[in-house]
Design a protein around this motif. Structure first.
Motif, PDB file in Angstrom:
ATOM      1  N   GLY A  57       0.222  -1.615  -0.205  1.00  0.00           N
ATOM      2  CA  GLY A  57       0.229   0.118   0.107  1.00  0.00           C
ATOM      3  C   GLY A  57       0.673   1.391   0.248  1.00  0.00           C
ATOM      4  N   ILE A  58       2.095   1.692   0.699  1.00  0.00           N
ATOM      5  CA  ILE A  58       2.987   2.493   0.696  1.00  0.00           C
ATOM      6  C   ILE A  58       3.307   2.853  -0.122  1.00  0.00           C
ATOM      7  CG2 ILE A  58       4.956   3.063   1.654  1.00  0.00           C
ATOM      8  CD1 ILE A  58       4.405   1.606   4.399  1.00  0.00           C
ATOM      9  N   LYS A  60       1.967   2.348  -3.378  1.00  0.00           N
ATOM     10  CA  LYS A  60       0.968   2.857  -4.255  1.00  0.00           C
ATOM     11  C   LYS A  60       0.801   4.252  -4.403  1.00  0.00           C
ATOM     12  CE  LYS A  60      -1.764  -1.217  -4.529  1.00  0.00           C
ATOM     13  NZ  LYS A  60      -2.781  -2.656  -4.538  1.00  0.00           N
ATOM     14  N   VAL A  61       0.771   4.149  -2.807  1.00  0.00           N
ATOM     15  CA  VAL A  61       0.796   5.864  -2.343  1.00  0.00           C
ATOM     16  C   VAL A  61       1.979   6.552  -2.913  1.00  0.00           C
ATOM     17  CG1 VAL A  61       0.384   6.856  -0.957  1.00  0.00           C
ATOM     18  CG2 VAL A  61      -1.009   5.507  -0.625  1.00  0.00           C
ATOM     19  N   SER A  64       2.261   7.044  -6.760  1.00  0.00           N
ATOM     20  CA  SER A  64       0.928   8.628  -7.079  1.00  0.00           C
ATOM     21  C   SER A  64       2.124   9.693  -6.793  1.00  0.00           C
ATOM     22  CB  SER A  64      -0.043   7.988  -6.277  1.00  0.00           C
ATOM     23  OG  SER A  64      -0.387   7.185  -7.159  1.00  0.00           O
ATOM     24  N   PHE A  65       2.776   9.537  -5.452  1.00  0.00           N
ATOM     25  CA  PHE A  65       2.757  11.126  -5.359  1.00  0.00           C
ATOM     26  C   PHE A  65       4.450  11.292  -5.752  1.00  0.00           C
ATOM     27  CE2 PHE A  65       1.694  11.304  -0.710  1.00  0.00           C
ATOM     28  CZ  PHE A  65       1.061  11.631  -0.618  1.00  0.00           C
TER      29      PHE A  65
END
Length: 76
Positions: A57-58, A60-61, A64-65
């Motif tokens: 999950g980290i 993926k975030v 995106s950033f």
């Protein structure tokens, strides 16, 4: 910091006067302590994200950033 790649960021993990943050995860506490210490010694602000399940999950975030913000800071 101008244009540069991953190695330049690792050699000087400061951006606009602040340390870069390095997220880590894993199941072996002793290994995590070693990685945490080495990262901090290299100049990173270290974050222990927990076990292996947390990193997907980290990533993926953070991807995106990075995709959204890297062009603003001359990074590809």
């Amino acid at each position: 910091m101008g244009k540069g790649g991953t190695w330049e960021a690792l050699a000087n993990p400061r951006f606009s006067g602040a340390n870069a943050t390095l997220f880590m995860s894993g199941e072996d506490d002793e290994t995590k302590q070693t990685v945490f210490r080495l990262g901090a010694e290299a100049g990173f602000d270290m974050v222990d994200a927990g076990g292996d399940e947390a990193m997907g999950g980290i990533e993926k975030v953070l991807f995106s950033f990075w995709t959204a913000l890297s062009p603003r800071f001359d990074h590809d």
